[in-house]
Scaffold this active site. Sequence first.
Site, mmCIF file in Angstrom:
data_model
loop_
_atom_site.group_PDB
_atom_site.id
_atom_site.type_symbol
_atom_site.label_atom_id
_atom_site.label_comp_id
_atom_site.label_asym_id
_atom_site.label_seq_id
_atom_site.Cartn_x
_atom_site.Cartn_y
_atom_site.Cartn_z
ATOM 1 N N GLU A 27 -0.641 -9.326 -0.937
ATOM 2 C CA GLU A 27 -2.084 -9.597 -0.770
ATOM 3 C C GLU A 27 -2.786 -9.572 -2.120
ATOM 4 O OE1 GLU A 27 -2.292 -6.478 2.269
ATOM 5 O OE2 GLU A 27 -3.250 -7.954 3.558
ATOM 6 N N GLU A 50 4.407 -5.596 7.120
ATOM 7 C CA GLU A 50 3.620 -4.561 7.805
ATOM 8 C C GLU A 50 4.015 -4.345 9.259
ATOM 9 O OE1 GLU A 50 2.403 -6.808 5.732
ATOM 10 O OE2 GLU A 50 0.811 -5.988 4.474
ATOM 11 N N GLY A 99 0.575 -5.094 0.821
ATOM 12 C CA GLY A 99 -0.585 -5.125 -0.064
ATOM 13 C C GLY A 99 -0.237 -5.734 -1.415
ATOM 14 N N ALA A 144 0.863 -1.184 0.000
ATOM 15 C CA ALA A 144 0.000 0.000 0.000
ATOM 16 C C ALA A 144 0.900 1.233 0.000
ATOM 17 C CB ALA A 144 -0.869 -0.022 1.251
HETATM 18 C C1 3H9 Z 1 0.764 -2.370 3.356
HETATM 19 O O1 3H9 Z 1 0.996 -2.799 2.264
HETATM 20 C C2 3H9 Z 1 -0.544 -2.571 4.076
HETATM 21 C C3 3H9 Z 1 -1.382 -3.565 3.354
HETATM 22 O O2 3H9 Z 1 -1.596 -4.690 4.158
HETATM 23 C C4 3H9 Z 1 -2.667 -2.984 2.829
HETATM 24 C C5 3H9 Z 1 -3.561 -2.346 3.814
HETATM 25 C C6 3H9 Z 1 -4.917 -1.882 3.276
HETATM 26 N N1 3H9 Z 1 4.658 3.410 -0.160
HETATM 27 O O3 3H9 Z 1 13.392 1.824 -0.103
HETATM 28 P P1 3H9 Z 1 13.737 2.547 -1.338
HETATM 29 C C7 3H9 Z 1 9.358 4.843 -1.593
HETATM 30 S S1 3H9 Z 1 1.920 -1.447 4.181
HETATM 31 C C8 3H9 Z 1 5.124 4.624 -0.472
HETATM 32 O O4 3H9 Z 1 14.747 3.639 -1.249
HETATM 33 P P2 3H9 Z 1 14.836 0.144 -2.450
HETATM 34 C C9 3H9 Z 1 10.492 5.185 -0.646
HETATM 35 O O5 3H9 Z 1 10.058 6.060 0.358
HETATM 36 C C10 3H9 Z 1 3.309 -1.429 3.086
HETATM 37 N N2 3H9 Z 1 6.407 4.857 -0.808
HETATM 38 O O6 3H9 Z 1 14.145 1.570 -2.526
HETATM 39 C C11 3H9 Z 1 11.463 5.827 -1.605
HETATM 40 O O7 3H9 Z 1 11.038 7.148 -1.872
HETATM 41 P P3 3H9 Z 1 12.091 8.312 -2.102
HETATM 42 C C12 3H9 Z 1 4.056 -2.695 3.141
HETATM 43 C C13 3H9 Z 1 7.226 3.812 -0.838
HETATM 44 O O8 3H9 Z 1 15.010 -0.287 -3.843
HETATM 45 C C14 3H9 Z 1 11.294 5.023 -2.897
HETATM 46 O O9 3H9 Z 1 9.997 4.423 -2.783
HETATM 47 N N3 3H9 Z 1 5.234 -2.588 2.320
HETATM 48 C C15 3H9 Z 1 6.814 2.523 -0.508
HETATM 49 O O10 3H9 Z 1 16.010 0.178 -1.547
HETATM 50 C C16 3H9 Z 1 12.319 3.932 -3.074
HETATM 51 O O11 3H9 Z 1 12.365 3.138 -1.901
HETATM 52 C C17 3H9 Z 1 6.432 -2.249 2.799
HETATM 53 O O12 3H9 Z 1 6.585 -2.045 3.989
HETATM 54 C C18 3H9 Z 1 5.459 2.331 -0.165
HETATM 55 N N4 3H9 Z 1 4.969 1.120 0.130
HETATM 56 O O13 3H9 Z 1 13.787 -0.798 -1.729
HETATM 57 C C19 3H9 Z 1 7.545 -2.167 1.803
HETATM 58 N N5 3H9 Z 1 7.870 1.670 -0.597
HETATM 59 O O14 3H9 Z 1 12.897 7.908 -3.297
HETATM 60 C C20 3H9 Z 1 8.318 -0.894 1.982
HETATM 61 C C21 3H9 Z 1 8.909 2.432 -0.974
HETATM 62 O O15 3H9 Z 1 11.263 9.521 -2.251
HETATM 63 N N6 3H9 Z 1 9.316 -0.696 0.971
HETATM 64 N N7 3H9 Z 1 8.546 3.710 -1.119
HETATM 65 O O16 3H9 Z 1 12.934 8.324 -0.847
HETATM 66 C C22 3H9 Z 1 10.498 -1.366 0.949
HETATM 67 O O17 3H9 Z 1 10.753 -2.264 1.713
HETATM 68 C C23 3H9 Z 1 11.525 -0.918 -0.046
HETATM 69 O O18 3H9 Z 1 11.175 0.381 -0.471
HETATM 70 C C24 3H9 Z 1 11.662 -1.816 -1.309
HETATM 71 C C25 3H9 Z 1 12.583 -1.103 -2.345
HETATM 72 C C26 3H9 Z 1 12.313 -3.137 -0.906
HETATM 73 C C27 3H9 Z 1 10.341 -2.070 -1.947
#
Ligand code: 3H9
Length: 707
Positions: free
Chosen positions: A109, A129, A106, A63
């Site tokens: 999911e 999450e 998400g 999400a």
């Molecule tokens: C969820 O899904 C709840 C569900 O159950 C549904 C409920 C209804 N959203 O980390 P990076 C941005 S909760 C918004 O540097 P990497 C990040 O801030 C979510 N923004 O890259 C950054 O922005 P900026 C569960 C996001 O290659 C840019 O993307 N998911 C999100 O080192 C690049 O990110 C997670 O917790 C997001 N979801 O790593 C996953 N994700 O360039 C969280 C990233 O402006 N994300 N951004 O600074 C990660 O673990 C890593 O970002 C990922 C990529 C491994 C995907």
Amino acid sequence: MNDVVQLTRDRAIAIITINNPPVNALSPAVAEGIASAIEQVGKDDSIAAGVLIGAGRTFVAGADIKEFGKITSGKVPRGSGLLPLLLRIEDSKPVVVAIHGAAFGGGLELAMAGHYRVAAPSAQLGQPEVKLGIIPGAGGTQRLPRLVGVAKALEMCTEGNPISAEEALLAGLVDQLMASDLLSGAIAFAREVAGKPGRKTRDRNDKLSSAEGNAQLFAAARERARSRQRGRKAPLAAIDAVEAATRLSFEEGCQVERKLFDDCLFSEQSKALIHIFFGEREVSKIPDIPKETPALSVNSAAVVGAGTMGGGIAMVFANAGVPVLLKDADRPALDRGIATIQKNYLSSVKRGRLTQQFVDERLALIRPTLAYDDFGAVDMVVEAVFEGMALKKEVFRQLDRVCSKGAILATNTSTLDIDEIASATSRPEAVLGTHFFSPANVMRLLEIVRGRRTSKEAIATGMQLSRKLGKVGVLVGNCRGFVGNRMFHHYVRESVFLVEEGASPELVDKALYDFGMALGPLATGDLAGLDVGWRIRKEYRHLEKPGVRQPIVGDRLCELGRFGQKTGAGWYKYDESRRAIPDHEVNALVRKWAIEAGIPQREISAQEIVERCIYALVNEGCRVLDEGIALRAADIDVIYVDGYGFPAFRGGPMWYADTVGLRNVYDRIRDFHEQFGELWEPAPLLTRLAEEDKTFANFVGQQTAVA
Ligand code: 3H9
């Protein structure tokens, strides 16, 4: 469909592509786009099946986390979430989900609502999450156990760590790996399943087994969550939600999940953890050093000094695949350093954290040496010799002579002046601090210290290197102790004062441990070695202001040879397995010394202990911010969470102060000022923000770390 979701065709197969850079987060527009694509697929009789895929570097990272803040602040309504969309996908013609990069939160999911999943071998799948203080909120706790079984689902939902595509295949989460082109593989797969009855995850109950049979699993998971994720609420909520999957129908389970998800989403813990998530990304943004700043790619390195820190830093380079020379001036020290590295790796193999093959490969990358002979060929050197200015300058003089022109020269000093160290070289622009935290191969934090003449290229190199080494690099200015240790000094000082005023070491440590710190301040001192601080205090004694109270009992312990764990005694006694045992002898001695020094004795509450220690951090943090030594309050929070065991669920010291209310923190600090004197003078920034009713979250600092 819309800007972020496209629908194309390959004969009878519809291809739905999510294109929402950088990570295809499930924003409301993405959800709408997928919904209308699925509707289109349902209506069009010439379409037999669909493929759902992500454009760019990843499938879907979850999400959109930015949306959560809007929901909790009431800016946008909570809405019905993704659940109805996922039901519609499950009810539609067969959908094959093609996964590369990450299918997180998400994203996973969404993938589980598809009828089949294929994945690139490098893909990662997970429900992270809990790391944000929430639980899966779109049926993840209900569909995951149906695909991988209860035990695996519990592990994934409570710990939040991703699994590889290979593991997902074995667990039943993925149906096939696609070694070559993912999209064509997924289309071919879709052709095979087209026309077959849809296989709905929500109807697959065979892996859920009986609730009674699972009772032990849930009890064990709760116990593990309470001990490994002490103080956190979300892991326990995730367990409740998975348990609901085993006791209730899918629909009822989803209702339980939604309620638990909402409780978590609106909690202070979740807001704090989301702050740290964005903070860890924000720290890499340095206003005067744009992304395009040229940086040296560090492909070979050297470390000078094979002690605890030097050895740990050499392991960090080797773990990242960077060949590293490890130099010490004397043979026994070098041998000891290498033996410690081998011992550390061996214990990781024994605990099953690393394979023998991985360790053999890493050890082969570390080359011990007694001479500077091969230093001319390395991209970067990290000096980690004994903490003394004269010695450090001598090492830098040598490095300046032997290293190539473009090489970066870094010091791991934790307190000394980077500019003075740099002055020993003819290239101060190539000199910076890289302050690793002990144990270097474990702690995530790396303070990158900017000297007055450090070039932007050197800083960009340091920041890029931290990522390569798997660290969170935070740029800080040059002052005694930089950000972390400068603030920590005040925290430890208060903890010793509290002991002098009547609290036992174990009472002080327990109060802060219960607050969530990984270890209490006195036990931390015993671990790090009390002699380290003693030596520094002696070096800087001439700077102490006459008449200002200084802690006394720590020095007295050192005079007795009680340096902490390494001498078997410090604030505590230690048994052979280094377990801390309260020492009544120390308590009696401390009491005697304090009374002799005229310090009144009294009972001290846990609340006062927490306030004195944590607010000491906050007050100094304000000075650090005001001087531009830290760029943002969030940088301080990240430093404390990733380097000092501050509980992430409290968001770091500055975020925590915001949650208490800066006016309240300020008022308490003024009480302390009246009671304890000038060390508690409220920092001007705190006074300003409190009087204007502002927060650190909205404070914009100087945005350039001073040198
Ligand atoms: C969820 O899904 C709840 C569900 O159950 C549904 C409920 C209804 N959203 O980390 P990076 C941005 S909760 C918004 O540097 P990497 C990040 O801030 C979510 N923004 O890259 C950054 O922005 P900026 C569960 C996001 O290659 C840019 O993307 N998911 C999100 O080192 C690049 O990110 C997670 O917790 C997001 N979801 O790593 C996953 N994700 O360039 C969280 C990233 O402006 N994300 N951004 O600074 C990660 O673990 C890593 O970002 C990922 C990529 C491994 C995907």
